[in-house]
Write an enzyme that holds these catalytic residues in place. Structure first.
Site: not given
Ligand code: PAF
Length: 300
Positions: A33, A37, A61, A157, A186
């Site tokens: 973070l 965030h 992902q 974001g 930010v």
């Molecule tokens: O933007 C991110 O950090 C990621 O793609 C998310 C939305 C938390 C999904 O894992």
């Protein structure tokens, strides 16, 4: 703040809140973070009765194994930051803020999901073709987080601009009545968009990196009197030649992967400014620096 590690605990906490008419805000993150965030969490706390912050590095992902391995994991520091934010805002720690920190097995109890989401044109540009499977992997985890936390609103974001368009398409597809809340980028004082990846830049590269935002801001000024194609070419050339013009030492240079000027909602590239008259135009860039892939946007 209360830390929750299991899906069962999370659903029971949010179901109780829902039944008593509370509004729930969800802030999905992959941890590591930073102030970006925290600004999402703060906004979610202002607009909801209960906030769920998820911290989960979602393996499905990542289309690049090395990127997944190198992704920073700083859970203890993250929880401290959330607690401090809560103290700053509310002057007390409450159970109205849940930090959901599941393991991979907890998130995907039946093994790695194989379902595939398709979103058509919004995912066929920019990041989509360069990171095959990425947006489908994001959709899988975000849907699971929606199911577990039943949010009224979900906060994302704008640095990951295309991700927002994909989540909008996901919500249309699955018909969940969740309000999508895009939040502004930010930036550090020198203009660099905050990102968990910035911590991988060497100090020389970190000093160079604000040139990305500076170039985009100049592009926004040029847009007043230049054509779309000329602005695009200028941005790509300016960054690609930045190391020569600025006599960079130690071989550091920007390597732009793409810079596209697109309609702010459909994300389709525009050829003239009037094509984006209804929704506005956004410039989206991905650029390599010092082995780190940075992304940023500018609104025209
Ligand atoms: O933007 C991110 O950090 C990621 O793609 C998310 C939305 C938390 C999904 O894992």
């Amino acid at each position: 703040m209360k830390q929750i590690q299991t899906a069962a605990e999370l659903t029971s906490a949010v179901s109780a809140a829902r039944e008593s008419g509370k509004e729930i805000g969800l802030v999905p993150t992959m941890g590591a973070l930073h102030e970006g965030h925290l600004s999402l969490i703060e906004r979610a706390m202002q607009e909801n009765d209960l906030v769920v912050v998820s911290l989960f590095v979602n393996p499905i992902q990542f289309n690049n194994k090395e990127d997944l391995e190198k992704y920073p994991r700083t859970i203890e520091a993250d929880l401290e930051l959330i607690k401090n934010l809560e103290l700053r805002i509310k002057n007390s720690c409450t159970d109205n803020l849940l930090a959901f920190t599941p393991t991979v097995a907890e998130m995907y109890p039946d093994g790695m999901p194989t379902e595939v989401y398709r979103f058509g044109p919004v995912e066929e540009v920019m990041e989509g073709p360069r990171r095959p499977g990425h947006f489908s992997g994001v959709a899988v985890v975000v849907r699971r987080l929606f199911d577990l936390s039943q949010p009224t609103r979900a906060y994302f974001g704008e640095k990951d601009y295309q991700q927002i368009a994909v989540i909008r398409a996901l919500l249309t597809q699955i018909k969940y009545p969740i309000e999508l809340v895009p939040c502004p980028i930010v930036r550090a004082d020198d203009g660099l968009a905050l990102s968990s990846r910035n911590m991988r830049l060497s100090s020389a590269a970190r000093q160079m990196a604000p040139a990305i935002n500076a170039t985009l801001e100049q592009a926004a000024e040029m847009a007043e009197y230049e054509d779309v194609d000329d602005v695009k070419e200028w941005v790509l050339d300016t960054l690609a030649s930045w190391h020569e013009v600025n006599n960079c030492p130690d071989g550091l240079k920007f390597e732009p992967e793409y810079f596209e000027i697109v309609d702010a909602i459909t994300l389709q590239p525009i050829a003239g400014w009037d094509e984006a008259a209804a929704n506005g135009a956004v410039g989206c860039i991905a650029v390599w620096l010092d082995g780190v892939r940075l992304i940023d946007i500018v609104k025209f």
